[in-house]
Design a protein around this motif. Structure first.
Motif, mmCIF file in Angstrom:
data_model
loop_
_atom_site.group_PDB
_atom_site.id
_atom_site.type_symbol
_atom_site.label_atom_id
_atom_site.label_comp_id
_atom_site.label_asym_id
_atom_site.label_seq_id
_atom_site.Cartn_x
_atom_site.Cartn_y
_atom_site.Cartn_z
ATOM 1 N N ILE A 236 -6.538 2.449 -3.411
ATOM 2 C CA ILE A 236 -5.575 3.551 -3.481
ATOM 3 C C ILE A 236 -5.461 4.079 -4.903
ATOM 4 C CG2 ILE A 236 -3.150 4.191 -3.134
ATOM 5 C CD1 ILE A 236 -3.068 1.941 -0.986
ATOM 6 N N ASN A 237 -5.353 3.166 -5.859
ATOM 7 C CA ASN A 237 -5.235 3.546 -7.272
ATOM 8 C C ASN A 237 -6.062 2.580 -8.116
ATOM 9 O OD1 ASN A 237 -4.567 4.195 -9.891
ATOM 10 N ND2 ASN A 237 -2.355 4.048 -9.606
ATOM 11 N N GLY B 85 0.838 4.040 -3.017
ATOM 12 C CA GLY B 85 0.546 5.414 -2.641
ATOM 13 C C GLY B 85 1.656 6.386 -2.990
ATOM 14 N N LYS C 57 0.825 -1.203 0.000
ATOM 15 C CA LYS C 57 0.000 0.000 0.000
ATOM 16 C C LYS C 57 0.868 1.266 0.000
ATOM 17 C CE LYS C 57 -2.676 -1.227 3.489
ATOM 18 N NZ LYS C 57 -3.783 -1.137 4.480
#
Length: 443
Positions: free
Chosen positions: A280-281, A192, A188
């Motif tokens: 996150i994406n 990020g 993560k």
């Protein structure tokens, strides 16, 4: 009647065109993007890619050779990382060389790669955190994480993997929640930190092998899953018996359920990681890298096939529940190590299995079709079942001294899958096989 016959014939022709000789879904319909992927290993290239101008030079060389995608290994088996992490230790030196230039490798690869039109993925080795040959890595340097190392059931009894020096990877115990949370936190953080990164490819999301893991944590987790206590642990999973002078593994009454349980552990992590990283994406390509030898890959706790595939068709140890833990549906990209010197299926009959070295995790000796580049590609595409693109992977060093065989293997991957993944750029550089690489990438 004539119209009906014509229609049936047309349907038959379309059906035939959508399958290859093995019955697997072909990729000629271009459902998935064609890719020429080149891997950049972290430790093998550590010195070379510790200089910014060298990184840019080899990105250009790769592009000129026909590479479409590069994979930058940023977390090798030591558990250290090649980017400024606040969670994992950062690798500053390797093999006697200490990095002196201050730049972010992944940032340079993303920025310069994108200028060239390259798709840039990062790769991380997940359930491993030490190099046994050098006594180096997280499980060696961090006393709070030493118990994370796999406890293996060997012919000499239960042993921590850090003491088994013939194994170079200090694999972790995937069942432990603290291990899972730590590895998820690194993934993560990585996603990020690099919002322009195109993809992530996970490696070593698996157990060490059939010998792992036999810790108390694994026993308790298994008993909770199975709904009963194991009367004789580990013998009810398997035990060793002597046949002559050789110890032979004998499967116990719990073995098949144990195989199923381990597949669930890995599948659950794959799905959880996907969910966390996509949060996150959402645009990040989520990929995985495994070996292609599916009929024995259950030994490392992995079912990379589609849930719709009946694993029992491929190996006797599969339970009916095992199919539920296939995870092809979780992936945006899959690359399979088709690690064989023999290219055509017809070459399998020439394999001398008594002399053939196969040392990858879960890999056996044999002469079946899937022990060739052609056969392993066909099998992997079939097992993906159209759920994700499959890129046949080649280990360049297997063709050392035989560049023509390397080119043949590349072209076979192009023919039988959605493209080819080359491991690793270090071998292309050392052999000066840039022309061979370019030739192999040609359709």
């Amino acid at each position: 009647m004539n119209k009906l016959v014509i229609a049936l014939c047309a349907f038959a022709m379309l059906t035939a065109a959508s399958c290859d000789g093995s019955g697997s879904k072909a990729t000629a319909d271009k459902k998935f993007p064609r890719k020429n992927i080149l891997w950049f290993d972290a430790t093998a290239n550590f010195k070379r890619f510790s200089y910014k101008d060298s990184v840019i030079y080899y990105l250009k060389k790769s592009k000129d050779a026909g590479v479409t995608d590069v994979v930058i290994d940023v977390k090798p088996i030591t558990g250290e990382v090649l980017y400024p992490s606040k969670i994992a230790p950062v690798m500053q030196d390797w093999d006697g060389f200490k990095k002196t230039e201050n730049f972010d490798l992944l940032t340079v690869c993303i920025e310069e790669g994108h200028k060239l039109g390259l798709v840039v993925h990062a790769s991380t080795n997940v359930f491993v955190a030490g190099h046994n040959f050098f006594d180096r890595g997280v499980v060696y340097s961090d006393s709070t994480k030493r118990s994370w190392a796999s406890l293996n059931n060997t012919p000499d009894g239960l042993k921590p993997i850090t003491s088994i020096k013939k194994k170079y990877s200090s694999m972790l115990n995937p069942v432990r929640r603290d291990v899972q949370e730590y590895e998820l936190s690194i993934l993560k953080e990585l996603i990020g930190m690099y919002p322009k990164l195109d993809g992530i490819i996970l490696d070593r999301v698996r157990y060490d092998g059939i010998e792992a893991d036999f810790s108390n944590e694994s026993r308790e987790a298994y008993e909770k899953y199975a709904g009963h206590k194991v009367a004789n642990f580990p013998d009810d999973i398997y035990k060793y018996e002597k046949e002559g002078d050789k110890p032979v593994r004998k499967e116990g009454v719990e073995f098949k359920k144990w195989v199923e349980f381990r597949a669930k552990v890995i599948s659950d992590f794959i799905w959880e990681a996907r969910k966390e990283l996509k949060a996150i994406n959402p645009k990040i390509s989520y990929g995985d890298y495994t070996g292609s030898w599916y009929p024995t890959y259950y030994e490392v706790g992995v079912n990379w096939a589609s849930k719709e595939i009946n694993a029992k068709d491929y190996f006797d140890q599969a339970t009916p529940e095992y199919n539920k833990f296939g995870y092809a549906e979780a992936l945006d990209l899959y690359t399979s190590g088709c690690y064989y010197y023999e290219v055509d299926k017809s070459e399998s009959k020439h394999i001398d299995k008594n002399n053939k070295e196969r040392t990858e995790a879960g890999q056996h000796k044999g002469t079946a079709d899937f022990y060739t580049v052609e056969g392993s590609n066909e099998l992997a595409v079939k097992l993906m079942n159209g759920k994700a693109p499959m890129y046949g992977g080649l280990y360049v060093d297997q063709y050392n001294g035989h560049p023509e065989q390397f080119v043949r293997a590349m072209k076979m991957c192009q023919k039988k899958s959605d493209g080819v993944m080359i491991f690793d750029i270090v071998h292309i550089i050392n052999n000066n096989w840039w022309n061979e690489l370019k030739e192999g990438f040609k359709n």
